[in-house]
Design a protein around this motif. Structure first.
Motif, PDB file in Angstrom:
ATOM      1  N   LYS A   1       0.819  -1.202   0.000  1.00 32.71           N
ATOM      2  CA  LYS A   1       0.000   0.000   0.000  1.00 32.71           C
ATOM      3  C   LYS A   1       0.860   1.263   0.000  1.00 32.71           C
ATOM      4  CE  LYS A   1      -1.730  -0.853   4.490  1.00 32.71           C
ATOM      5  NZ  LYS A   1      -0.904  -1.971   4.753  1.00 32.71           N
ATOM      6  N   ALA A   2       2.075   1.161   0.534  1.00 34.53           N
ATOM      7  CA  ALA A   2       2.958   2.327   0.582  1.00 34.53           C
ATOM      8  C   ALA A   2       3.336   2.811  -0.814  1.00 34.53           C
ATOM      9  CB  ALA A   2       4.225   1.999   1.375  1.00 34.53           C
ATOM     10  N   ASN A   3       3.559   1.860  -1.711  1.00 29.37           N
ATOM     11  CA  ASN A   3       3.858   2.204  -3.103  1.00 29.37           C
ATOM     12  C   ASN A   3       3.562   0.973  -3.959  1.00 29.37           C
ATOM     13  OD1 ASN A   3       5.003   2.729  -5.670  1.00 29.37           O
ATOM     14  ND2 ASN A   3       6.523   4.096  -4.777  1.00 29.37           N
ATOM     15  N   PRO A   4       2.390   0.948  -4.624  1.00 27.90           N
ATOM     16  CA  PRO A   4       1.988  -0.232  -5.374  1.00 27.90           C
ATOM     17  C   PRO A   4       2.412  -0.222  -6.840  1.00 27.90           C
ATOM     18  CG  PRO A   4       0.145   1.264  -5.228  1.00 27.90           C
ATOM     19  CD  PRO A   4       1.283   1.923  -4.493  1.00 27.90           C
ATOM     20  N   MET A   5       3.302   0.695  -7.248  1.00 30.00           N
ATOM     21  CA  MET A   5       3.775   0.670  -8.633  1.00 30.00           C
ATOM     22  C   MET A   5       4.287  -0.738  -8.954  1.00 30.00           C
ATOM     23  SD  MET A   5       6.862   2.803 -10.409  1.00 30.00           S
ATOM     24  CE  MET A   5       7.155   2.693 -12.186  1.00 30.00           C
ATOM     25  N   PRO A   6       3.779  -1.394 -10.006  1.00 27.78           N
ATOM     26  CA  PRO A   6       4.171  -2.779 -10.283  1.00 27.78           C
ATOM     27  C   PRO A   6       5.674  -3.013 -10.351  1.00 27.78           C
ATOM     28  CG  PRO A   6       2.253  -2.207 -11.588  1.00 27.78           C
ATOM     29  CD  PRO A   6       2.699  -0.945 -10.914  1.00 27.78           C
ATOM     30  N   ALA A   7       6.416  -2.088 -10.932  1.00 27.14           N
ATOM     31  CA  ALA A   7       7.870  -2.274 -11.018  1.00 27.14           C
ATOM     32  C   ALA A   7       8.515  -2.243  -9.643  1.00 27.14           C
ATOM     33  CB  ALA A   7       8.485  -1.203 -11.915  1.00 27.14           C
ATOM     34  N   VAL A   8       7.995  -1.396  -8.747  1.00 26.67           N
ATOM     35  CA  VAL A   8       8.506  -1.334  -7.381  1.00 26.67           C
ATOM     36  C   VAL A   8       8.179  -2.632  -6.640  1.00 26.67           C
ATOM     37  CG1 VAL A   8       8.209  -0.203  -5.138  1.00 26.67           C
ATOM     38  CG2 VAL A   8       8.465   1.179  -7.206  1.00 26.67           C
TER      39      VAL A   8
ATOM     40  N   ILE B   1       4.548 -10.328   0.569  1.00 27.98           N
ATOM     41  CA  ILE B   1       3.890  -9.052   0.288  1.00 27.98           C
ATOM     42  C   ILE B   1       2.555  -9.015   1.005  1.00 27.98           C
ATOM     43  CG2 ILE B   1       2.905  -7.566  -1.506  1.00 27.98           C
ATOM     44  CD1 ILE B   1       4.880  -8.789  -3.479  1.00 27.98           C
ATOM     45  N   ASP B   2       2.251  -7.890   1.600  1.00 25.14           N
ATOM     46  CA  ASP B   2       0.955  -7.690   2.249  1.00 25.14           C
ATOM     47  C   ASP B   2       0.133  -6.713   1.415  1.00 25.14           C
ATOM     48  OD1 ASP B   2       1.210  -9.184   4.921  1.00 25.14           O
ATOM     49  OD2 ASP B   2       3.053  -8.032   4.793  1.00 25.14           O
ATOM     50  N   VAL B   3      -1.112  -7.079   1.119  1.00 28.01           N
ATOM     51  CA  VAL B   3      -1.957  -6.291   0.231  1.00 28.01           C
ATOM     52  C   VAL B   3      -3.201  -5.831   0.966  1.00 28.01           C
ATOM     53  CG1 VAL B   3      -1.091  -7.619  -1.728  1.00 28.01           C
ATOM     54  CG2 VAL B   3      -3.269  -8.275  -0.690  1.00 28.01           C
TER      55      VAL B   3
ATOM     56  N   PHE C   1       1.859   9.173  -4.949  1.00 29.85           N
ATOM     57  CA  PHE C   1       1.063   9.063  -6.179  1.00 29.85           C
ATOM     58  C   PHE C   1      -0.340   8.533  -5.907  1.00 29.85           C
ATOM     59  CE2 PHE C   1      -0.287   6.705  -9.975  1.00 29.85           C
ATOM     60  CZ  PHE C   1      -0.101   7.649 -10.973  1.00 29.85           C
ATOM     61  N   THR C   2      -0.460   7.400  -5.211  1.00 30.66           N
ATOM     62  CA  THR C   2      -1.772   6.758  -5.060  1.00 30.66           C
ATOM     63  C   THR C   2      -2.610   7.347  -3.931  1.00 30.66           C
ATOM     64  OG1 THR C   2      -0.755   5.013  -3.713  1.00 30.66           O
ATOM     65  CG2 THR C   2      -1.052   4.562  -6.059  1.00 30.66           C
ATOM     66  N   ALA C   3      -1.999   8.088  -3.014  1.00 24.97           N
ATOM     67  CA  ALA C   3      -2.758   8.652  -1.897  1.00 24.97           C
ATOM     68  C   ALA C   3      -3.213  10.084  -2.169  1.00 24.97           C
ATOM     69  CB  ALA C   3      -1.908   8.625  -0.619  1.00 24.97           C
ATOM     70  N   SER C   4      -3.095  10.523  -3.410  1.00 24.79           N
ATOM     71  CA  SER C   4      -3.412  11.905  -3.760  1.00 24.79           C
ATOM     72  C   SER C   4      -4.622  11.969  -4.699  1.00 24.79           C
ATOM     73  CB  SER C   4      -2.203  12.554  -4.447  1.00 24.79           C
ATOM     74  OG  SER C   4      -1.072  12.534  -3.597  1.00 24.79           O
ATOM     75  N   PRO C   5      -5.397  13.071  -4.617  1.00 21.30           N
ATOM     76  CA  PRO C   5      -6.599  13.215  -5.458  1.00 21.30           C
ATOM     77  C   PRO C   5      -6.229  13.685  -6.866  1.00 21.30           C
ATOM     78  CG  PRO C   5      -6.387  15.113  -4.014  1.00 21.30           C
ATOM     79  CD  PRO C   5      -5.255  14.186  -3.658  1.00 21.30           C
ATOM     80  N   ARG C   6      -5.702  12.771  -7.682  1.00 15.01           N
ATOM     81  CA  ARG C   6      -5.101  13.156  -8.962  1.00 15.01           C
ATOM     82  C   ARG C   6      -6.108  13.776  -9.933  1.00 15.01           C
ATOM     83  NH1 ARG C   6      -2.976   8.125  -8.039  1.00 15.01           N
ATOM     84  NH2 ARG C   6      -4.152   7.168  -9.748  1.00 15.01           N
TER      85      ARG C   6
ATOM     86  N   GLN D   1      -3.519  -8.809  -7.196  1.00 16.21           N
ATOM     87  CA  GLN D   1      -3.161  -9.237  -8.551  1.00 16.21           C
ATOM     88  C   GLN D   1      -1.753  -8.783  -8.906  1.00 16.21           C
ATOM     89  OE1 GLN D   1      -4.942 -11.366  -9.835  1.00 16.21           O
ATOM     90  NE2 GLN D   1      -7.051 -11.057  -9.182  1.00 16.21           N
ATOM     91  N   VAL D   2      -1.369  -7.578  -8.498  1.00 16.90           N
ATOM     92  CA  VAL D   2       0.000  -7.109  -8.733  1.00 16.90           C
ATOM     93  C   VAL D   2       0.993  -7.999  -8.008  1.00 16.90           C
ATOM     94  CG1 VAL D   2       1.627  -5.199  -8.357  1.00 16.90           C
ATOM     95  CG2 VAL D   2      -0.693  -4.719  -9.157  1.00 16.90           C
ATOM     96  N   ALA D   3       0.675  -8.353  -6.756  1.00 20.34           N
ATOM     97  CA  ALA D   3       1.560  -9.218  -5.975  1.00 20.34           C
ATOM     98  C   ALA D   3       1.673 -10.599  -6.615  1.00 20.34           C
ATOM     99  CB  ALA D   3       1.049  -9.333  -4.538  1.00 20.34           C
TER     100      ALA D   3
END
Length: 411
Positions: A70-77, A88-90, A393-398, A97-99
């Motif tokens: 959850k801290a950074n779910p970018m697939p490459a990371v 990995i904890d999801v 990135f993911t915790a922001s109202p993009r 699915q990424v994990a």
């Protein structure tokens, strides 16, 4: 490694930047050309690797490290950290699915979250991962779904402990919480669990996060093991999995320093030895997110306008709270503090100025840096916000005000 501009006077208090983000590698200007746009996030895999290696070097053997994606779910990371950690904890099926796409063993993936839907639970059961049950009702639903699929679900109980992680940036346990099952209710739940068609694995006990005080971590970890032993007496089968949470924080603001691991490690050694004796079949897991990725990221935006208003200077960038909510001070801060910021493309500067850096949004909340002393800023300069690898990135109202989204890259 990422290379931003040399540190400025206002950043002397922050050694991690100097040690990690100013050493060798590509310049931010070159990375911006590679990305083809601003704003963007850039994450440094070598810093993530270093954080994992540093932790493994000091922590006792027998402790498994999991990445809380959850801290950074970018697939490459996630792919990179899946090769360095033990699991990995999801917190959602999309994260699951990424994990799973990393190719790791599903039994090294655990799923926590207080409001799992039947569809999510069905997917998790079919995938064969460990589901952290957050309530008695969820336990009953998992049983029915597992029976319908003719699959024995792998489950653990997420426990809301009867203590909290003191001085924690975010308290996840102690007192009334939507997370997990109150510790005093767990024995009765375990009795019922033994009557159901479930593969009980153990416990997830997570009391808080973003803590920089070793004594608080030590107290919480000691209490966590003691609680696990008490609850294990009621378990329907031997404990094979115990997640003791994380809680290790990173420094963001003046006066904060990286958490010292030595005392934590020394306290964990006898705790792990005792656990191996009292819970001989249990895999002991420490779950960390921000600690692995937070210091490995920069958020880069570009100055599009410089102006003065009633004696105060402003640099307006093409990025702001819609991309990096936490840096704006609107993600949990009670009193707003500036994240460490630099003019990333400026190699040298003889002129400093007090200036506020703001984003393009029509709200006074869109502040990146408030009245900071920085090198004189010009249109076209690149502004770097450090400590941006977690919950950015993911915790922001993009989509707020419909400005373009930032890019993400891993170097």
């Amino acid at each position: 490694m990422i290379k931003a501009a040399p540190k400025h006077a206002n950043m002397d208090w922050f050694p991690v930047i100097d040690n990690c983000l100013h050493a060798g590698g590509q310049t931010i200007t070159r990375l911006a050309a590679r990305v083809g746009q601003t704003p963007f996030y850039v994450y440094d895999r070598s810093i993530m690797t270093q954080k994992v290696e540093q932790l493994r070097a000091v922590l006792p053997e027998g402790l498994h490290l999991h990445y809380a994606m959850k801290a950074n779910p970018m697939p490459a990371v996630v792919q990179h950290l899946s090769q360095l950690t033990d699991g990995i904890d999801v917190a959602s099926v999309a994260e699951m699915q990424v994990a799973l796409n990393t190719g790791i063993n599903p039994l090294t993936i655990s799923f926590a979250g207080p409001g799992k839907t039947d569809a999510e639970l069905r997917s998790a059961i079919a995938a064969g991962i460990i589901i952290n049950m957050e309530s008695e009702g969820e336990m009953e639903r998992i049983t029915l779904l597992g029976n319908a699929l003719s699959i024995l679900p792998n489950v653990a109980v997420r426990v809301n402990p009867d203590f909290e992680l003191k001085t924690s940036g975010m308290k996840m346990g102690g007192g009334p919480k939507p997370f997990g099952v109150d510790a005093e209710r767990v024995p009765e739940m375990l009795k019922r669990c033994g009557e159901l068609n479930l593969n009980f694995k153990g416990f997830h006990i997570f009391s808080g996060s973003q803590n920089l005080r070793p004594e608080a971590i030590i107290e919480a970890q000691t209490k966590t093991f003691a609680l696990a032993y008490r609850l294990a007496e009621f378990a329907p089968q031997p404990i094979t999995w115990l997640n003791i949470g994380g809680g290790l924080g990173i420094p963001y603001f003046p006066g904060e320093t990286p958490i010292s691991l030595d005392a934590i490690a020394e306290n964990l050694k006898p705790l792990i030895i005792e656990a191996q004796q009292r819970l001989p079949e249990a895999e002991i897991v420490m779950e960390l997110g921000r600690y692995f990725v937070g210091e490995a990221g920069l958020y880069i935006s570009e100055v599009v306008e410089c102006k003065e208003s009633r004696g105060e200077k402003y640099a307006i960038t093409n990025g702001g709270l819609h991309h990096h909510l936490s840096a704006s001070g609107n993600f949990g801060q009670v009193i707003r503090k500036n994240y460490p910021v630099s003019v990333a493309n400026r190699v040298t500067s003889d002129r400093l100025e007090k200036i506020s850096i703001v984003g393009p949004l029509c709200t006074p909340l869109d502040i990146i840096a408030d009245k900071m002393t920085l090198p004189e800023i010009c249109v076209g300069d690149l502004i770097a916000v450090y400590q941006s690898g977690a919950y950015g990135f993911t915790a922001s109202p993009r989509d707020f005000l419909s400005h373009p989204h930032p890019m993400e890259i891993l170097v």
